[in-house]
Design a protein around this motif. Structure first.
Motif, mmCIF file in Angstrom:
data_model
loop_
_atom_site.group_PDB
_atom_site.id
_atom_site.type_symbol
_atom_site.label_atom_id
_atom_site.label_comp_id
_atom_site.label_asym_id
_atom_site.label_seq_id
_atom_site.Cartn_x
_atom_site.Cartn_y
_atom_site.Cartn_z
ATOM 1 N N ASP A 13 0.838 -1.205 0.000
ATOM 2 C CA ASP A 13 0.000 0.000 0.000
ATOM 3 C C ASP A 13 0.864 1.242 0.000
ATOM 4 N N THR A 14 0.761 2.004 -1.047
ATOM 5 C CA THR A 14 1.481 3.281 -1.142
ATOM 6 C C THR A 14 0.510 4.413 -1.456
ATOM 7 N N ALA A 19 0.373 6.080 8.844
ATOM 8 C CA ALA A 19 1.214 5.000 9.357
ATOM 9 C C ALA A 19 0.395 3.720 9.481
ATOM 10 N N LYS A 20 1.025 2.597 9.123
ATOM 11 C CA LYS A 20 0.358 1.299 9.188
ATOM 12 C C LYS A 20 0.795 0.544 10.439
ATOM 13 N N TYR A 21 -0.156 -0.111 11.091
ATOM 14 C CA TYR A 21 0.113 -0.894 12.292
ATOM 15 C C TYR A 21 -0.486 -2.292 12.130
ATOM 16 N N ARG A 45 -5.651 -5.975 1.469
ATOM 17 C CA ARG A 45 -5.412 -6.053 0.023
ATOM 18 C C ARG A 45 -5.004 -7.469 -0.316
ATOM 19 N N THR A 46 -5.569 -8.010 -1.392
ATOM 20 C CA THR A 46 -5.214 -9.356 -1.815
ATOM 21 C C THR A 46 -4.065 -9.301 -2.809
ATOM 22 N N THR A 53 -0.289 -7.411 -6.987
ATOM 23 C CA THR A 53 -1.555 -7.063 -6.342
ATOM 24 C C THR A 53 -2.729 -7.623 -7.135
ATOM 25 N N ALA A 54 -3.712 -8.160 -6.414
ATOM 26 C CA ALA A 54 -4.903 -8.730 -7.038
ATOM 27 C C ALA A 54 -6.135 -7.873 -6.812
ATOM 28 N N SER A 55 -6.062 -6.885 -5.931
ATOM 29 C CA SER A 55 -7.206 -6.016 -5.660
ATOM 30 C C SER A 55 -6.707 -4.636 -5.293
ATOM 31 N N ILE A 56 -7.623 -3.688 -5.260
ATOM 32 C CA ILE A 56 -7.326 -2.386 -4.698
ATOM 33 C C ILE A 56 -7.248 -2.519 -3.181
ATOM 34 N N VAL A 57 -6.852 -1.457 -2.498
ATOM 35 C CA VAL A 57 -6.912 -1.442 -1.039
ATOM 36 C C VAL A 57 -8.379 -1.432 -0.628
#
Length: 209
Positions: A13-14, A19-21, A45-46, A53-57
């Protein structure tokens, strides 16, 4: 299989600067689901088997969710997470194409440390909870769309912090025993909900387990 890296790092994910936790990954054999939280909510996200990547977020849950855990079972994904401010937890099923089912309540009030694993029929969820006169770990089966599939049952009394994985015709569960300094223990739960009577001790006593 021998632990060597295959390819480089993968950017999951960009799309934003939050911030990601609590980043976690679950596998269905030929693909993956990565989940995480930000101040905005719970997301996933798959990915394909090669890491593309197979899907969007995908938005999974609202702000305030934490510690998501995901699994593949019954042909679908399912994600569980806690809502610490409410001392409650949620579960949401999702197809491999990213079609999300309703968000459902999970377990009783005042629970924590929710985890999930899947089998051919659906999922087994575990959590910490205050029992009648002690603290322990409860479990409950859920079907492929996240609905209850039987009542909650006791997995381990006097225990907390469960971890779970699929194992042959059942599930392997590990957790922390609360007696004394505490130690790690484990037991099996069958696909029908039978819990092995005796726990297998996995570590010496240690406050750090």
């Amino acid at each position: 299989a021998d632990g060597a890296a295959i390819g480089g790092e993968i950017a999951v994910d960009t799309t934003d600067n939050h911030a990601k936790y609590d980043v976690r990954v679950a596998s269905k054999g030929d693909g993956f689901l990565v989940t995480w939280t930000t101040t905005e909510g719970v997301f996933g996200r798959t990915l394909n088997a090669d890491g593309s990547t197979a899907s969007i977020v995908l938005g999974i849950g609202a702000a305030g969710g934490s510690a998501p855990s995901a699994a593949f079972g019954g042909g679908n994904w399912a994600i569980v997470w806690t809502r610490p401010n409410d001392a409650e937890a949620s579960i949401r099923a999702m197809t491999t194409l990213g079609v999300r089912a309703d968000i459902l309540e999970l377990g009783p009030a005042d629970l924590g440390n929710v985890v999930i694993a899947g089998n051919d029929d659906g999922f087994l969820t575990l959590w910490d909870a205050q029992l009648d006169d002690s603290y322990g770990i409860q479990g409950q089966f859920r079907d492929a769309v996240g609905e209850e599939d039987g009542d909650a049952f006791l997995v381990a009394d006097g225990a907390s912090l469960p971890a779970i994985t699929r194992s042959n015709d059942g599930f392997a569960v590990a957790y922390r025993i609360l007696d004394g300094l505490g130690y790690a223990a484990g037991r099996r739960v069958s696909d029908s909900g039978d819990v092995t009577t005796d726990a297998l001790r996995l570590s010496p006593e240690s406050p750090g387990q």
